[in-house]
Design an enzyme around this catalytic site. Sequence first.
Site, PDB file in Angstrom:
ATOM      1  N   GLU A 231      -8.173   1.427   6.226  1.00  0.00           N
ATOM      2  CA  GLU A 231      -8.845   0.962   5.011  1.00  0.00           C
ATOM      3  C   GLU A 231      -8.751  -0.571   4.921  1.00  0.00           C
ATOM      4  O   GLU A 231      -9.742  -1.251   4.702  1.00  0.00           O
ATOM      5  CB  GLU A 231      -8.166   1.601   3.791  1.00  0.00           C
ATOM      6  CG  GLU A 231      -8.805   1.176   2.480  1.00  0.00           C
ATOM      7  CD  GLU A 231      -7.963   1.517   1.261  1.00  0.00           C
ATOM      8  OE1 GLU A 231      -6.789   1.895   1.414  1.00  0.00           O
ATOM      9  OE2 GLU A 231      -8.492   1.374   0.143  1.00  0.00           O
ATOM     10  N   HIS A 232      -7.521  -1.087   5.081  1.00  0.00           N
ATOM     11  CA  HIS A 232      -7.307  -2.545   5.037  1.00  0.00           C
ATOM     12  C   HIS A 232      -6.668  -3.000   6.335  1.00  0.00           C
ATOM     13  O   HIS A 232      -5.733  -2.365   6.817  1.00  0.00           O
ATOM     14  CB  HIS A 232      -6.329  -2.923   3.917  1.00  0.00           C
ATOM     15  CG  HIS A 232      -6.728  -2.452   2.568  1.00  0.00           C
ATOM     16  ND1 HIS A 232      -6.077  -1.424   1.915  1.00  0.00           N
ATOM     17  CD2 HIS A 232      -7.701  -2.885   1.738  1.00  0.00           C
ATOM     18  CE1 HIS A 232      -6.634  -1.236   0.737  1.00  0.00           C
ATOM     19  NE2 HIS A 232      -7.628  -2.101   0.595  1.00  0.00           N
TER      20      HIS A 232
ATOM     21  N   ASP B  37      -7.319  -6.475  -3.615  1.00  0.00           N
ATOM     22  CA  ASP B  37      -7.208  -5.418  -4.622  1.00  0.00           C
ATOM     23  C   ASP B  37      -7.661  -5.897  -5.998  1.00  0.00           C
ATOM     24  O   ASP B  37      -8.120  -5.102  -6.818  1.00  0.00           O
ATOM     25  CB  ASP B  37      -5.747  -4.944  -4.735  1.00  0.00           C
ATOM     26  CG  ASP B  37      -5.355  -3.993  -3.611  1.00  0.00           C
ATOM     27  OD1 ASP B  37      -6.252  -3.558  -2.872  1.00  0.00           O
ATOM     28  OD2 ASP B  37      -4.162  -3.683  -3.499  1.00  0.00           O
TER      29      ASP B  37
ATOM     30  N   GLN C 271       0.824  -1.214   0.000  1.00  0.00           N
ATOM     31  CA  GLN C 271       0.000   0.000   0.000  1.00  0.00           C
ATOM     32  C   GLN C 271       0.854   1.258   0.000  1.00  0.00           C
ATOM     33  O   GLN C 271       0.468   2.279  -0.573  1.00  0.00           O
ATOM     34  CB  GLN C 271      -0.978  -0.012   1.166  1.00  0.00           C
ATOM     35  CG  GLN C 271      -1.943  -1.185   1.100  1.00  0.00           C
ATOM     36  CD  GLN C 271      -2.629  -1.327  -0.248  1.00  0.00           C
ATOM     37  OE1 GLN C 271      -3.514  -0.567  -0.608  1.00  0.00           O
ATOM     38  NE2 GLN C 271      -2.203  -2.319  -1.042  1.00  0.00           N
TER      39      GLN C 271
ATOM     40  N   HIS D 128       1.517   2.972  -3.412  1.00  0.00           N
ATOM     41  CA  HIS D 128       0.480   3.683  -4.171  1.00  0.00           C
ATOM     42  C   HIS D 128       0.760   5.173  -4.266  1.00  0.00           C
ATOM     43  O   HIS D 128       0.552   5.789  -5.315  1.00  0.00           O
ATOM     44  CB  HIS D 128      -0.889   3.509  -3.505  1.00  0.00           C
ATOM     45  CG  HIS D 128      -1.595   2.249  -3.880  1.00  0.00           C
ATOM     46  ND1 HIS D 128      -2.084   2.017  -5.130  1.00  0.00           N
ATOM     47  CD2 HIS D 128      -1.907   1.140  -3.157  1.00  0.00           C
ATOM     48  CE1 HIS D 128      -2.677   0.825  -5.176  1.00  0.00           C
ATOM     49  NE2 HIS D 128      -2.564   0.270  -3.985  1.00  0.00           N
TER      50      HIS D 128
ATOM     51  N   HIS E  77     -51.834  20.703   7.430  1.00  0.00           N
ATOM     52  CA  HIS E  77     -51.534  19.275   7.603  1.00  0.00           C
ATOM     53  C   HIS E  77     -52.741  18.582   8.259  1.00  0.00           C
ATOM     54  O   HIS E  77     -53.215  17.538   7.792  1.00  0.00           O
ATOM     55  CB  HIS E  77     -50.316  19.064   8.516  1.00  0.00           C
ATOM     56  CG  HIS E  77     -48.986  19.374   7.908  1.00  0.00           C
ATOM     57  ND1 HIS E  77     -48.620  20.624   7.520  1.00  0.00           N
ATOM     58  CD2 HIS E  77     -47.930  18.565   7.620  1.00  0.00           C
ATOM     59  CE1 HIS E  77     -47.385  20.586   7.033  1.00  0.00           C
ATOM     60  NE2 HIS E  77     -46.954  19.346   7.076  1.00  0.00           N
TER      61      HIS E  77
HETATM   62  N1  LIG Z   1      -9.147   4.051  -1.153  1.00  0.00           N
HETATM   63  C1  LIG Z   1      -9.276   3.300  -2.216  1.00  0.00           C
HETATM   64  O1  LIG Z   1     -10.239   2.555  -2.340  1.00  0.00           O
HETATM   65  C2  LIG Z   1      -8.241   3.343  -3.309  1.00  0.00           C
HETATM   66  C3  LIG Z   1      -8.258   2.412  -4.361  1.00  0.00           C
HETATM   67  C4  LIG Z   1      -7.313   2.533  -5.392  1.00  0.00           C
HETATM   68  C5  LIG Z   1      -6.405   3.580  -5.368  1.00  0.00           C
HETATM   69  N2  LIG Z   1      -6.442   4.463  -4.343  1.00  0.00           N
HETATM   70  C6  LIG Z   1      -5.597   5.632  -4.304  1.00  0.00           C
HETATM   71  O2  LIG Z   1      -5.803   6.339  -5.523  1.00  0.00           O
HETATM   72  C7  LIG Z   1      -4.710   7.222  -5.692  1.00  0.00           C
HETATM   73  C8  LIG Z   1      -4.254   7.264  -7.100  1.00  0.00           C
HETATM   74  O3  LIG Z   1      -3.512   8.429  -7.179  1.00  0.00           O
HETATM   75  P1  LIG Z   1      -2.801   8.912  -8.484  1.00  0.00           P
HETATM   76  O4  LIG Z   1      -2.150  10.198  -8.144  1.00  0.00           O
HETATM   77  O5  LIG Z   1      -2.002   7.796  -9.022  1.00  0.00           O
HETATM   78  O6  LIG Z   1      -3.972   9.154  -9.528  1.00  0.00           O
HETATM   79  P2  LIG Z   1      -5.291  10.069  -9.460  1.00  0.00           P
HETATM   80  O7  LIG Z   1      -5.972   9.861 -10.767  1.00  0.00           O
HETATM   81  O8  LIG Z   1      -6.066   9.832  -8.246  1.00  0.00           O
HETATM   82  O9  LIG Z   1      -4.741  11.556  -9.379  1.00  0.00           O
HETATM   83  C9  LIG Z   1      -4.134  12.169 -10.462  1.00  0.00           C
HETATM   84  C10 LIG Z   1      -4.722  13.549 -10.635  1.00  0.00           C
HETATM   85  O10 LIG Z   1      -4.496  14.318  -9.472  1.00  0.00           O
HETATM   86  C11 LIG Z   1      -4.413  15.684  -9.819  1.00  0.00           C
HETATM   87  N3  LIG Z   1      -3.285  16.313  -9.135  1.00  0.00           N
HETATM   88  C12 LIG Z   1      -2.055  15.793  -8.947  1.00  0.00           C
HETATM   89  N4  LIG Z   1      -1.279  16.696  -8.303  1.00  0.00           N
HETATM   90  C13 LIG Z   1      -2.039  17.809  -8.107  1.00  0.00           C
HETATM   91  C14 LIG Z   1      -1.805  19.072  -7.499  1.00  0.00           C
HETATM   92  N5  LIG Z   1      -0.632  19.368  -6.943  1.00  0.00           N
HETATM   93  N6  LIG Z   1      -2.816  19.959  -7.470  1.00  0.00           N
HETATM   94  C15 LIG Z   1      -4.022  19.649  -7.991  1.00  0.00           C
HETATM   95  N7  LIG Z   1      -4.294  18.468  -8.581  1.00  0.00           N
HETATM   96  C16 LIG Z   1      -3.312  17.564  -8.630  1.00  0.00           C
HETATM   97  C17 LIG Z   1      -4.206  15.756 -11.311  1.00  0.00           C
HETATM   98  O11 LIG Z   1      -5.297  16.377 -11.877  1.00  0.00           O
HETATM   99  C18 LIG Z   1      -4.124  14.312 -11.772  1.00  0.00           C
HETATM  100  O12 LIG Z   1      -4.899  14.104 -12.917  1.00  0.00           O
HETATM  101  C19 LIG Z   1      -3.636   6.764  -4.710  1.00  0.00           C
HETATM  102  O13 LIG Z   1      -3.634   7.653  -3.620  1.00  0.00           O
HETATM  103  C20 LIG Z   1      -4.120   5.401  -4.269  1.00  0.00           C
HETATM  104  O14 LIG Z   1      -3.658   5.057  -3.002  1.00  0.00           O
HETATM  105  C21 LIG Z   1      -7.338   4.374  -3.327  1.00  0.00           C
HETATM  106  N1  LIG Z   2      -5.096  -0.981  -2.759  1.00  0.00           N
HETATM  107  C1  LIG Z   2      -5.990  -0.131  -3.524  1.00  0.00           C
HETATM  108  C2  LIG Z   2      -7.092   0.327  -2.592  1.00  0.00           C
HETATM  109  O1  LIG Z   2      -6.576   1.119  -1.599  1.00  0.00           O
HETATM  110  C3  LIG Z   2      -6.590  -0.820  -4.728  1.00  0.00           C
HETATM  111  C4  LIG Z   2      -5.624  -1.251  -5.762  1.00  0.00           C
HETATM  112  C5  LIG Z   2      -5.815  -1.309  -7.094  1.00  0.00           C
HETATM  113  N2  LIG Z   2      -4.696  -1.787  -7.648  1.00  0.00           N
HETATM  114  C6  LIG Z   2      -3.840  -2.048  -6.691  1.00  0.00           C
HETATM  115  N3  LIG Z   2      -4.393  -1.716  -5.543  1.00  0.00           N
HETATM  116 ZN   LIG Z   3      -3.362  -1.667  -3.708  1.00  0.00          ZN
END
Ligand SMILES: NC(=O)c1ccc[n+]([C@@H]2O[C@H](COP(=O)([O-])OP(=O)(O)OC[C@H]3O[C@@H](n4cnc5c(N)ncnc54)[C@H](O)[C@@H]3O)[C@@H](O)[C@H]2O)c1
Ligand SMILES: N[C@H](CO)Cc1c[nH]c[nH+]1
Ligand SMILES: [Zn+2]
Length: 430
Positions: A327-328, A361, A259, A262, A420
């Site tokens: 979360e997990h 995941d 995690q 990510h 009413h």
């Molecule tokens: N909680 C869940 O269920 C779950 C599941 C899968 C993934 N995730 C999370 O999703 C996230 C994916 O993040 P990512 O960044 O790879 O993709 P993302 O698509 O979530 O974010 C990218 C976008 O963030 C915006 N951004 C980036 N920096 C910025 C800034 N400084 N100011 C304004 N906007 C900005 C941009 O517009 C960009 O398109 C990770 O945090 C991951 O842990 C959570």
């Molecule tokens: N761990 C993420 C949820 O927090 C989900 C994900 C997608 N791919 C890999 N991981």
């Molecule tokens: Zn994951």
Amino acid sequence: MALRLNSADADFDSAFETYVKCDRNGDADVSGVVREVVAKVRMEGMEAVKAYTAKFDQFALTDENLRVASDEIDQAEAACDTEDLKALDFAAERIRDYHEKQLPIDVRYTDDAGVTLGWRWTCVDAAGLYAPGGRAAYPSSVLMNAIPAKVAGVSRLAMVTPSPKGDMNPLVLAAAKRARVSEIYRIGGAQAIAALAYGAGPIKPVDVIVGPGNAFVAEAKRQVFGAVGIDSVAGPSEILVVADGKNDPQWIAADLLSQAEHDPSSQSVLITDDAAFADKAAAAVEEQLEASPRREIAQAAWNDNSAIIVVGSLNDAPELVNAIAPEHLELAVDDPEVMLKKIRHAGAIFLGRYAPEAVGDYVAGPDHVLPTARAARYASGLSVLDFMKRTSIIGCDEAALNKIGRQAARLADAEGLPAHAKSVRVRLKP
Ligand SMILES: NC(=O)c1ccc[n+]([C@@H]2O[C@H](COP(=O)([O-])OP(=O)(O)OC[C@H]3O[C@@H](n4cnc5c(N)ncnc54)[C@H](O)[C@@H]3O)[C@@H](O)[C@H]2O)c1
Ligand SMILES: N[C@H](CO)Cc1c[nH]c[nH+]1
Ligand SMILES: [Zn+2]
């Protein structure tokens, strides 16, 4: 190095509380930035979306390239490795099976007063799906978003996903095609959430926005809530592992880093009753970080947001877990079922040494879109119900109204609302 805490230390309670409440976004004014982005997209529509896409994704969005065309989706699917597509289909089938069991049932009955009562579930007309795409591509999140929406019966699925510097992952498009997503737009971040909520250019507003994302995406969903429904605040990923000393430190280190890799804002926590095991797990994390192609991200999450907590007994772990509300949660102990009974707040719980979080995941079946930042105290993971709403049904004939109406009119009088009261009394037998 992650923070190291020991429950035997005199200042443990205050140190733990400070840790639990810490803001993982560092100095970034996430809510301020998002407020400005959302307001601008609401006022200026697609022109603002284009400007933010150029700024944050280094992509020159145009009216022509905004929506992914169906022949591009077909070409992307054809370019995918067939074994990857098979894995996607395997995952999709298990996710569908699990979510079909969540479909709620309508209820109708007549009570002792002769009143017909019940409720009926119906789905929303249009759902907006966020598939993250900044630091990694997430075909799995496309399935986790779209399959429950389709099981609920939603006809319009509008998906947004960023394409940094114009790159679009083919497996993301293949996943969207398989899950019958209706529209795919090459936009991400807060600007995409605002476009789905209020409409922008050809993107018509949706009724509910679901899906995971980074801190900006999660905050944008929170800010547009009300104009649309949302699932939960599903932001940067988190894992908490409760492990006894019988575990292989390399396995637990990999789970913690799964995690952390990510997002720099991710969080990994180990709770153990064995200080020597804690040392070994910490060393294994450093060793695996050295070899990780995502070292920069994972190291930041590990150093800045993560913790190893040594407790006197694993019986003390559930209270700490419930306060963190991760979360997990992995329970890598001899009898996870016993500990499970004491856990009240967690997005998803993985039982035993052979249930690594990563199976959840991808292929286990339950949704991987889960509440973060302690939202598991009050929220659940994405489900079919997030795309549905329940409407109450009330029916009275003359006899039934005469049985319950007088008391309604009396309460209306008590509230000083005469219309009413009258609307009931005019129908009652004298
Ligand atoms: N909680 C869940 O269920 C779950 C599941 C899968 C993934 N995730 C999370 O999703 C996230 C994916 O993040 P990512 O960044 O790879 O993709 P993302 O698509 O979530 O974010 C990218 C976008 O963030 C915006 N951004 C980036 N920096 C910025 C800034 N400084 N100011 C304004 N906007 C900005 C941009 O517009 C960009 O398109 C990770 O945090 C991951 O842990 C959570
Ligand atoms: N761990 C993420 C949820 O927090 C989900 C994900 C997608 N791919 C890999 N991981
Ligand atoms: Zn994951």
